[in-house]
Enzyme design. Structure first.
Site, PDB file in Angstrom:
ATOM      1  CB  CYS A   2      -7.133 -15.393  -5.103  1.00  0.00           C
ATOM      2  SG  CYS A   2      -8.065 -14.006  -5.727  1.00  0.00           S
ATOM      3  NE  ARG A  27      -5.857 -18.081   0.096  1.00  0.00           N
ATOM      4  CZ  ARG A  27      -4.588 -17.725   0.255  1.00  0.00           C
ATOM      5  NH1 ARG A  27      -3.819 -18.374   1.096  1.00  0.00           N
ATOM      6  NH2 ARG A  27      -4.072 -16.737  -0.420  1.00  0.00           N
ATOM      7  CD1 TRP A  74     -11.506 -10.715  -2.471  1.00  0.00           C
ATOM      8  CD2 TRP A  74     -12.796 -12.005  -1.206  1.00  0.00           C
ATOM      9  NE1 TRP A  74     -12.093  -9.916  -1.533  1.00  0.00           N
ATOM     10  CE2 TRP A  74     -12.884 -10.665  -0.742  1.00  0.00           C
ATOM     11  CE3 TRP A  74     -13.538 -13.006  -0.556  1.00  0.00           C
ATOM     12  CZ2 TRP A  74     -13.678 -10.313   0.348  1.00  0.00           C
ATOM     13  CZ3 TRP A  74     -14.321 -12.625   0.539  1.00  0.00           C
ATOM     14  CH2 TRP A  74     -14.389 -11.293   0.979  1.00  0.00           C
ATOM     15  CG  ASN A 100      -3.661 -15.985  -5.614  1.00  0.00           C
ATOM     16  OD1 ASN A 100      -4.643 -16.284  -6.288  1.00  0.00           O
ATOM     17  ND2 ASN A 100      -3.272 -16.677  -4.552  1.00  0.00           N
ATOM     18  N   GLY A 101      -3.214 -11.719  -6.948  1.00  0.00           N
ATOM     19  CA  GLY A 101      -2.552 -10.409  -6.971  1.00  0.00           C
ATOM     20  C   GLY A 101      -3.199  -9.494  -7.981  1.00  0.00           C
ATOM     21  CD  GLU A 481      -9.395  -0.541  16.653  1.00  0.00           C
ATOM     22  OE1 GLU A 481     -10.450  -0.237  17.227  1.00  0.00           O
ATOM     23  OE2 GLU A 481      -9.178  -1.686  16.216  1.00  0.00           O
ATOM     24  CE  LYS A 485      -8.529  -4.766  17.959  1.00  0.00           C
ATOM     25  NZ  LYS A 485      -9.473  -4.047  17.179  1.00  0.00           N
ATOM     26  CD  GLU A 488     -11.407  -6.092  20.708  1.00  0.00           C
ATOM     27  OE1 GLU A 488     -12.476  -6.465  20.238  1.00  0.00           O
ATOM     28  OE2 GLU A 488     -10.471  -5.663  20.008  1.00  0.00           O
ATOM     29  CG  HIS A 504      -9.797  18.849  31.190  1.00  0.00           C
ATOM     30  ND1 HIS A 504      -9.989  20.080  31.772  1.00  0.00           N
ATOM     31  CD2 HIS A 504      -9.183  19.097  30.010  1.00  0.00           C
ATOM     32  CE1 HIS A 504      -9.540  21.024  30.966  1.00  0.00           C
ATOM     33  NE2 HIS A 504      -9.040  20.450  29.888  1.00  0.00           N
ATOM     34  CE  LYS A 603     -13.911 -11.081  12.809  1.00  0.00           C
ATOM     35  NZ  LYS A 603     -12.991 -10.042  13.267  1.00  0.00           N
TER      36      LYS A 603
END
Ligand code: F6R
Length: 608
Positions: A2, A27, A74, A100-101, A481, A485, A488, A504, A603
């Site tokens: 928002c 946003r 949103w 907002n919130g 992950e 990161k 990337e 191993h 993206k």
């Protein structure tokens, strides 16, 4: 997410509000609206969908007035309809607010207002604030101060009143608000992007502040109504930087948005009293689901890592066997698939070609088809019969961060929903629903670690070209992950391994100063991971560990602890990934690389 804009000055408010809303578009939002306080009272205009819908309405409507508020929403609570769009008004229509919130005591306030005979016209928590204000008497500022103790949760609110058209009142707890001090005018917004075309002189409101704005004056109070001093700062940011809300990169901003993104995702799928999951919210057909024998998760990249954690969640909580496949491999392995398999495509963008193809395969085989997705109306969204929307908001940095943590939460909620459908009758979902609501606080705490701690980690990682990330159980995917990161955005080579696999093969890599990053929060298997770490330490490894500060067993072993709070085992993957995102970020910044747009990456991968 928002966006808020407010204006008071000597120009017509509507064009200025629309300009501000345009600046906030990045946003992400699904409805928009504005309100003006003029001589005839309050006038409101709202529209679902794109801002152009609101603009079209605004061009055809006379809305004179020099005080106004605008909002892009949103949707989280309540569908993205015109009725749920902001501004929201009280029953008398004498005041309007944008917000907002999320209010955490939404259910009890709603019940209270209804019992008092208040007719509610939207599904939003925002309307409840407007109605509470409407029930008070006196100047707007006094009313705000009186209702503040009733509001639990996170909010940034701007209010106008038909009785005081020369004033705006803004207050915040959690989401940001910034005031723009102009020449004979004042603005207020959720981020500076929306103000920059009119002024560079700003006041950042602090948590708990209440501000009264008139044409030429800003007065700031604390929640008890005592005046407080807030400095006026002059920004020298360029617009691009401002869009990042003051952060140097989108990735850093998005890392810091995770408490909010996770909170929104959790709250969107809990039931009214927040004591369990709301199955209806998933759009799944419980009858069809009762028949499933297997779950098949398909995804790519970071989303695939989320699926590996999701397998633990679903198998443990719903006791249904789960397979996880790379979407790009799945369709070529002639999978055994039919009506007894629930196929879930997990995809941030909803446009990844391989994931879409794997989902199509499921559809043709007659499998019930679901998606965990961050983009409403994307291709995956339209293809699936059942959808769970992660509430991460637009993710602009190419390296996924907040989309990942919200996927983890979404998969945990899916596991709880399946558990319910399978008829488990105990309080596990109540316990986890309570833990999930505390999760944003744990994430916020993790984000408080000073940068200097990470800089020590950066020194260890940049002294070499390779690194090993280790984890066990549901923390092994987090090791994967973390390594992804780093690869990337820093272009350093990193591998994720289960701790027990290390000897191993990969242990051959370890020599003096070789960095080993351990994902090591408190679990029954931690002792075993500590054993793996002692093995690499004797071969000279430099050890960085994600663990609770002061956790036993790390003295004399880890060169650096990246601290996290102690949380429920099911939530450890979500919390543990944060330090790894930040570590990768600081390494890339140190190496002077383009963090938000790393070489060769896009993206959204819309080709096979
Ligand atoms: C990594 C990253 C990618 C995506 C992958 C799938 O940071 O962002 O690995 O996770 O391309 O994308 P979605 O989730 O949009 O299907």
């Amino acid at each position: 997410m928002c966006g808020i804009i407010g204006y008071i000055g000597s120009h017509q408010a509507v064009p200025i509000l629309l300009d501000g809303l345009r600046k906030l578009e990045y946003r992400g939002y699904d409805s928009a609206g504005l309100a003006v306080a003029g001589s005839g009272g309050i006038q409101i205009l709202r529209a679902a969908g794109k801002l152009s819908n609101l603009e079209e309405k605004a061009y055809g409507t006379a809305m004179p007035g020099m005080t106004g508020i605008g909002h892009t929403r949103w949707a989280t609570h309540g569908a993205p309809t015109e009725a749920n769009a902001h501004p929201q008004v009280d029953t008398a229509g004498r005041l309007a607010i944008v917000h907002n919130g999320i209010l955490e005591n939404y259910a009890s306030l709603r019940a209270e207002l209804r019992a008092a005979g208040t007719e509610l016209t939207s599904d939003t928590d925002t309307e409840l604030i407007a109605q509470l204000l409407g029930r008070e008497e006196g100047p707007l500022l006094d009313r705000v101060l009186r209702i503040l103790p009733r509001l639990e949760g996170q909010y940034a609110v701007v209010a106008i009143s038909a009785d005081e058209p020369g004033e705006l009142v803004a207050f915040r707890q959690g989401p940001p608000l910034v005031i723009g001090v102009g020449d004979g005018e004042m603005l207020v917004a959720s981020d500076v992007t929306a103000l920059l075309s009119r002024t560079r002189r700003v006041i950042f409101l602090e948590h708990g502040d209440v501000a009264r704005l008139s044409l030429d004056q800003v007065t700031v109070f604390d929640g008890a109504g005592r005046k407080v001093e807030r400095a006026v700062e002059t920004l020298d940011w360029d617009a691009a930087r401002a869009e990042k809300g003051g952060y140097r990169h989108f990735m850093l901003k998005e890392i810091h948005e995770q408490p909010d993104a996770v909170r929104n995702t959790v709250l969107a799928y809990l039931d009214q009293d927040r004591r369990g999951v709301n199955i209806e919210g998933f759009g799944l057909d419980p009858g069809r689901l009762q028949k499933i024998q297997r779950v098949q998760l398909v995804a790519c990249g970071t989303s695939w890592h989320a699926c590996l954690v999701g397998k633990f969640y679903i198998e443990r909580l719903a006791q249904i066997p789960v397979d996880v496949d790379y979407a790009s491999e799945y369709r070529y392995r002639e999978p055994l698939l039919g009506e007894d398999t629930l196929l879930i495509g997990v995809t941030q963008s909803g446009e990844t070609a391989d994931t879409l193809a794997a989902m199509e395969l499921g559809k043709h085989a007659g499998a019930p088809l679901a998606t965990v997705c961050n983009v409403r109306n994307s291709s995956a969204w339209r293809l699936a019969e059942a959808r769970l929307l992660t509430q991460a908001g637009p993710e602009i940095g190419v390296a996924s961060t907040k989309a990942f943590t919200t996927q983890l939460v979404a998969l945990l909620l899916t596991a709880l929903a399946l558990r319910k459908i399978r008829g488990f009758e105990d309080d596990v979902d109540v316990r986890l629903a309570a833990q999930l609501q505390r999760l944003p606080l744990a994430l916020a705490k993790t984000l408080e670690t000073p940068d200097q701690v990470y800089h020590r980690g950066v020194d260890l990682l940049t002294a070499t070209t390779d690194a090993l990330y280790l984890g066990r159980g549901m923390l092994y995917p987090i090791a994967l992950e973390g390594a992804l990161k780093l690869k990337e955005i820093s272009y350093l080579h990193a591998e994720g391994y289960p701790g027990g696999e290390m000897k191993h093969g990969p242990i051959a890599l370890v020599d003096d100063g070789f960095p080993v990053v351990a994902v090591a929060p408190r679990t029954p298997a931690r002792e075993k991971l500590l054993g793996n770490l002692r093995e690499v330490q004797t071969r000279g490894a430099a050890i960085l560990a994600v663990a609770e500060a002061g956790a036993p067993g790390f003295e004399g072993l880890a060169d650096l602890i990246l601290p996290i709070p102690d949380v429920d085992h099911f939530l450890q993957p979500v919390v543990s990934v944060i330090p790894l995102q930040l570590l990768a970020y600081y390494v890339a910044v140190e190496l002077g690389l383009d963090v938000d747009q790393p070489r060769n990456l896009a993206k959204s991968v819309t080709v096979e």
